[in-house]
Design an enzyme around this catalytic site. Structure first.
Site, PDB file in Angstrom:
ATOM      1  N   TRP A  10       0.605  -1.395   9.168  1.00 28.67           N
ATOM      2  CA  TRP A  10       1.326  -0.005   9.154  1.00 28.67           C
ATOM      3  C   TRP A  10       2.355   0.001   9.992  1.00 28.67           C
ATOM      4  O   TRP A  10       2.089  -0.368  11.235  1.00 28.67           O
ATOM      5  CB  TRP A  10       0.344   1.284   9.481  1.00 28.67           C
ATOM      6  CG  TRP A  10       0.915   2.495   9.717  1.00 28.67           C
ATOM      7  CD1 TRP A  10       1.768   3.104  10.228  1.00 28.67           C
ATOM      8  CD2 TRP A  10       0.704   3.389   8.601  1.00 28.67           C
ATOM      9  NE1 TRP A  10       2.287   4.080  10.113  1.00 28.67           N
ATOM     10  CE2 TRP A  10       1.599   4.541   8.725  1.00 28.67           C
ATOM     11  CE3 TRP A  10       0.107   3.261   7.254  1.00 28.67           C
ATOM     12  CZ2 TRP A  10       1.645   5.438   7.960  1.00 28.67           C
ATOM     13  CZ3 TRP A  10       0.387   4.151   6.331  1.00 28.67           C
ATOM     14  CH2 TRP A  10       1.008   5.405   6.624  1.00 28.67           C
ATOM     15  N   TYR A  18      -6.900   0.077  15.145  1.00 31.15           N
ATOM     16  CA  TYR A  18      -6.009   0.254  16.323  1.00 31.15           C
ATOM     17  C   TYR A  18      -6.555   0.164  17.802  1.00 31.15           C
ATOM     18  O   TYR A  18      -7.485  -0.772  18.024  1.00 31.15           O
ATOM     19  CB  TYR A  18      -5.688   1.794  15.913  1.00 31.15           C
ATOM     20  CG  TYR A  18      -4.690   1.910  14.849  1.00 31.15           C
ATOM     21  CD1 TYR A  18      -3.184   1.429  14.812  1.00 31.15           C
ATOM     22  CD2 TYR A  18      -5.201   2.395  13.449  1.00 31.15           C
ATOM     23  CE1 TYR A  18      -2.602   1.380  13.768  1.00 31.15           C
ATOM     24  CE2 TYR A  18      -4.129   2.463  12.497  1.00 31.15           C
ATOM     25  CZ  TYR A  18      -3.117   1.888  12.315  1.00 31.15           C
ATOM     26  OH  TYR A  18      -2.283   2.001  11.370  1.00 31.15           O
ATOM     27  N   ASN A  57      -7.215   8.308   2.241  1.00 35.58           N
ATOM     28  CA  ASN A  57      -6.713   7.563   3.598  1.00 35.58           C
ATOM     29  C   ASN A  57      -7.509   8.386   4.774  1.00 35.58           C
ATOM     30  O   ASN A  57      -7.865   9.371   4.836  1.00 35.58           O
ATOM     31  CB  ASN A  57      -5.181   7.885   3.987  1.00 35.58           C
ATOM     32  CG  ASN A  57      -4.949   7.221   5.255  1.00 35.58           C
ATOM     33  OD1 ASN A  57      -5.063   5.937   5.244  1.00 35.58           O
ATOM     34  ND2 ASN A  57      -4.678   7.925   6.202  1.00 35.58           N
ATOM     35  N   GLU A  58      -8.316   7.475   5.639  1.00 34.76           N
ATOM     36  CA  GLU A  58      -9.170   8.023   6.685  1.00 34.76           C
ATOM     37  C   GLU A  58     -10.016   9.171   6.538  1.00 34.76           C
ATOM     38  O   GLU A  58      -9.380  10.184   7.008  1.00 34.76           O
ATOM     39  CB  GLU A  58      -8.187   8.095   7.726  1.00 34.76           C
ATOM     40  CG  GLU A  58      -7.465   6.440   8.333  1.00 34.76           C
ATOM     41  CD  GLU A  58      -6.524   6.723   9.367  1.00 34.76           C
ATOM     42  OE1 GLU A  58      -6.232   7.851   9.936  1.00 34.76           O
ATOM     43  OE2 GLU A  58      -6.142   5.935   9.463  1.00 34.76           O
ATOM     44  N   ARG A  74       0.883  -1.350  -0.013  1.00 32.06           N
ATOM     45  CA  ARG A  74       0.006  -0.007  -0.106  1.00 32.06           C
ATOM     46  C   ARG A  74       1.132   1.159  -0.117  1.00 32.06           C
ATOM     47  O   ARG A  74       1.740   1.485   0.911  1.00 32.06           O
ATOM     48  CB  ARG A  74      -0.871   0.098   1.353  1.00 32.06           C
ATOM     49  CG  ARG A  74      -1.942   1.236   1.265  1.00 32.06           C
ATOM     50  CD  ARG A  74      -2.938   0.839   2.431  1.00 32.06           C
ATOM     51  NE  ARG A  74      -3.954   1.956   2.605  1.00 32.06           N
ATOM     52  CZ  ARG A  74      -3.807   3.182   3.398  1.00 32.06           C
ATOM     53  NH1 ARG A  74      -3.073   2.888   4.624  1.00 32.06           N
ATOM     54  NH2 ARG A  74      -4.839   3.810   3.674  1.00 32.06           N
ATOM     55  N   HIS A 118      -9.408   0.656   9.438  1.00 33.64           N
ATOM     56  CA  HIS A 118      -8.169   0.451  10.182  1.00 33.64           C
ATOM     57  C   HIS A 118      -8.555   0.137  11.641  1.00 33.64           C
ATOM     58  O   HIS A 118      -9.454   0.680  12.257  1.00 33.64           O
ATOM     59  CB  HIS A 118      -7.609   1.883  10.030  1.00 33.64           C
ATOM     60  CG  HIS A 118      -7.556   2.377   8.473  1.00 33.64           C
ATOM     61  ND1 HIS A 118      -6.852   3.415   8.221  1.00 33.64           N
ATOM     62  CD2 HIS A 118      -7.672   1.603   7.325  1.00 33.64           C
ATOM     63  CE1 HIS A 118      -6.660   3.333   6.964  1.00 33.64           C
ATOM     64  NE2 HIS A 118      -7.153   2.406   6.386  1.00 33.64           N
ATOM     65  N   GLU A 159      -5.306  -1.076   7.554  1.00 28.98           N
ATOM     66  CA  GLU A 159      -4.069  -0.662   8.386  1.00 28.98           C
ATOM     67  C   GLU A 159      -4.418  -1.509   9.830  1.00 28.98           C
ATOM     68  O   GLU A 159      -5.752  -1.389  10.152  1.00 28.98           O
ATOM     69  CB  GLU A 159      -4.210   0.850   8.790  1.00 28.98           C
ATOM     70  CG  GLU A 159      -3.611   1.645   7.648  1.00 28.98           C
ATOM     71  CD  GLU A 159      -3.151   3.066   8.085  1.00 28.98           C
ATOM     72  OE1 GLU A 159      -3.192   3.453   9.151  1.00 28.98           O
ATOM     73  OE2 GLU A 159      -3.147   3.995   7.057  1.00 28.98           O
TER      74      GLU A 159
END
Length: 451
Positions: free
Chosen positions: A282, A226, A155-156, A78, A224, A253
């Site tokens: 990531w 986290y 992205n995001e 990516r 993503h 991610e």
């Protein structure tokens, strides 16, 4: 039974079919596409993304990273790009070189615009509309690369601002439609809001509408993971919502730690593998101070893997173990794993009165191992509890589908809320990774019912 078509209606249908021959999008014959909620290539071969993000936009000189990432087994990279709205723009010639590097190293390129990160909360962030403008400026070097390139639009694209997030579905649908109208036939990847983590379930609830808005039905959703995904049950619930709905999803991610919490990377990797979903970690190297613990290698040196790099590349359900090269490069089924040592073969302890448990060593590597325990009910259970004693200096480091405690070599694993109730003859499994100083042997596991 259906009535027969009249000659007139059949003629009309034949005319429509003839017209469709001329208007079918190019992706029908070439490039990646979505089929029954799965990402497949033009020939219909399933493709499961296994890769990492590379911060190309900020480190354009680190072109050796593509070969290095491939050397560790990845099938996808990516690539961070900038639209010029926040950082220096990566122009068409640079993007063309990135694609050539991917192809030379037999990697699928997932290209993403990073300038949109945190729009609505981050004042300098670009809009999805600005990201589409960039893709249109870059279109000439991406045409014909549909079987090598996935386009991650932005992205995001939203932070945690609730008012801005309400526009996610409409803005994302509009971005998809603008690209399609301009002639983009690539598989499009769209990120979730809430800094990619979708804790408010905006993408989860709006995904079907966005997918339906794509005239090519060729959009993949990216979550993503986290700090929102500290618990395995939360990981499983999110992933299975999409697979149960028949919607395409990948983990675009994730990391092993983060400032907002400690994501369960073992659960993310295990359950994406179980469900056949892609993941991208990531990130390769070059993270700024404060999040540099997310570097997989030190200073872009492939020979200096960090603990996170060791985990994602060489750990259980990691890239080396699960990645299959894209069919466009000749990749096929993963090679058969080596024949396990006799000590790796599962053994069955004597049956207990309430349940029995079978312990299997799934894999071993220097200093570590992965194991799985299958619990089978010999009578109806409302809960279960297992115990065993490890040898060889073994200890549990992380576990999924069970609550695990340990006292020296003695380990106890009990059911969690969703897998305690078992009917007679029904089984469930839990797994864990561990540390070892010697050879891991298969212990006898005692199993008992709990109420």
């Amino acid at each position: 039974m259906r009535q027969r078509l009249t000659i007139a209606s059949a003629a009309v249908l034949a005319l429509i079919a003839a017209l469709l021959v001329h208007v079918l999008p190019a992706h029908a014959d070439t490039g990646f596409r979505v089929s029954e909620g799965r990402l497949v290539d033009a020939a219909g071969n399933d493709f499961v993304v296994r890769g990492v993000s590379h911060p190309h936009s900020w480190y354009t000189q680190e072109t050796d990273s593509f070969a290095d990432i491939k050397s560790l087994g990845a099938n996808t990279v990516r690539v961070v790009l900038s639209s010029g709205d926040r950082w220096e723009e990566n122009g068409p010639s640079d993007v063309a070189n990135v694609v050539s590097l991917c192809k030379a190293n037999r990697l699928i390129c997932m290209l993403e615009v990073h300038d949109t990160t945190g729009y609505g909360e981050e004042s300098e962030a670009a809009t999805l509309d600005q990201a589409v403008d960039y893709w249109l400026r870059t279109q000439s070097v991406l045409e014909g690369e549909e079987d090598h390139v996935l386009v991650n639009i932005g992205n995001e694209p939203y932070g945690n601002d609730a008012a801005a997030n309400q526009n996610w579905a409409d803005d994302t649908s509009e971005a998809v439609q603008r690209l399609r109208s301009a002639g983009f036939d690539h598989t499009l990847v769209v990120d979730a809001p809430n800094w990619g983590q979708d804790w408010a379930h905006t993408m989860r609830e709006g995904a079907q509408g966005v997918f339906d808005s794509d005239p090519h039905a060729n959009t993949v959703f990216s979550i993503h993971m986290y700090g929102v995904y500290e618990q395995e049950s939360v990981v499983v619930d999110y992933l299975e919502h999409f697979t149960d709905s028949g919607l395409p999803l990948l983990v675009g991610e994730f990391g092993f730690d983060h400032s907002d919490g400690n994501p369960d990377e073992d659960a993310i990797m295990h359950h994406t593998e179980r469900l056949g979903l892609g993941y991208i970690g990531w990130s390769w190297s070059g993270n700024s101070e404060g999040v540099d613990y997310l570097d997989m290698v030190e200073d872009f040196d492939v020979d200096s893997l960090t603990p996170w790099g060791e985990r994602i590349f060489h750990g259980p359900d990691g890239i080396a173990e699960t990645s299959v090269e894209a069919p466009v490069y000749g990749g096929g089924e993963p090679t058969d794993p080596p024949t396990p040592d006799p000590t790796d073969e599962p053994t069955e302890p004597p049956a207990a009165s309430d349940c029995e448990a079978v312990y299997s060593v799934v894999g071993q590597w220097d200093g570590g191992f992965q194991a799985e325990v299958t619990v089978t009910a010999l009578t109806d259970l409302t809960g279960w509890d297992t115990t065993w004693t490890h040898t060889g200096g073994a200890s549990v480091s992380s576990a999924w589908n069970a609550s695990v405690t340990q006292d020296g070599p003695l380990v106890r694993a009990a059911n969690v809320a969703y897998n305690g109730a078992l009917a007679e003859g029904e089984s469930t499994s839990f797994g864990f990774t561990g540390n070892r100083t010697g050879t891991v042997t298969v212990p006898d596991v005692q199993c008992a019912a709990v109420s």
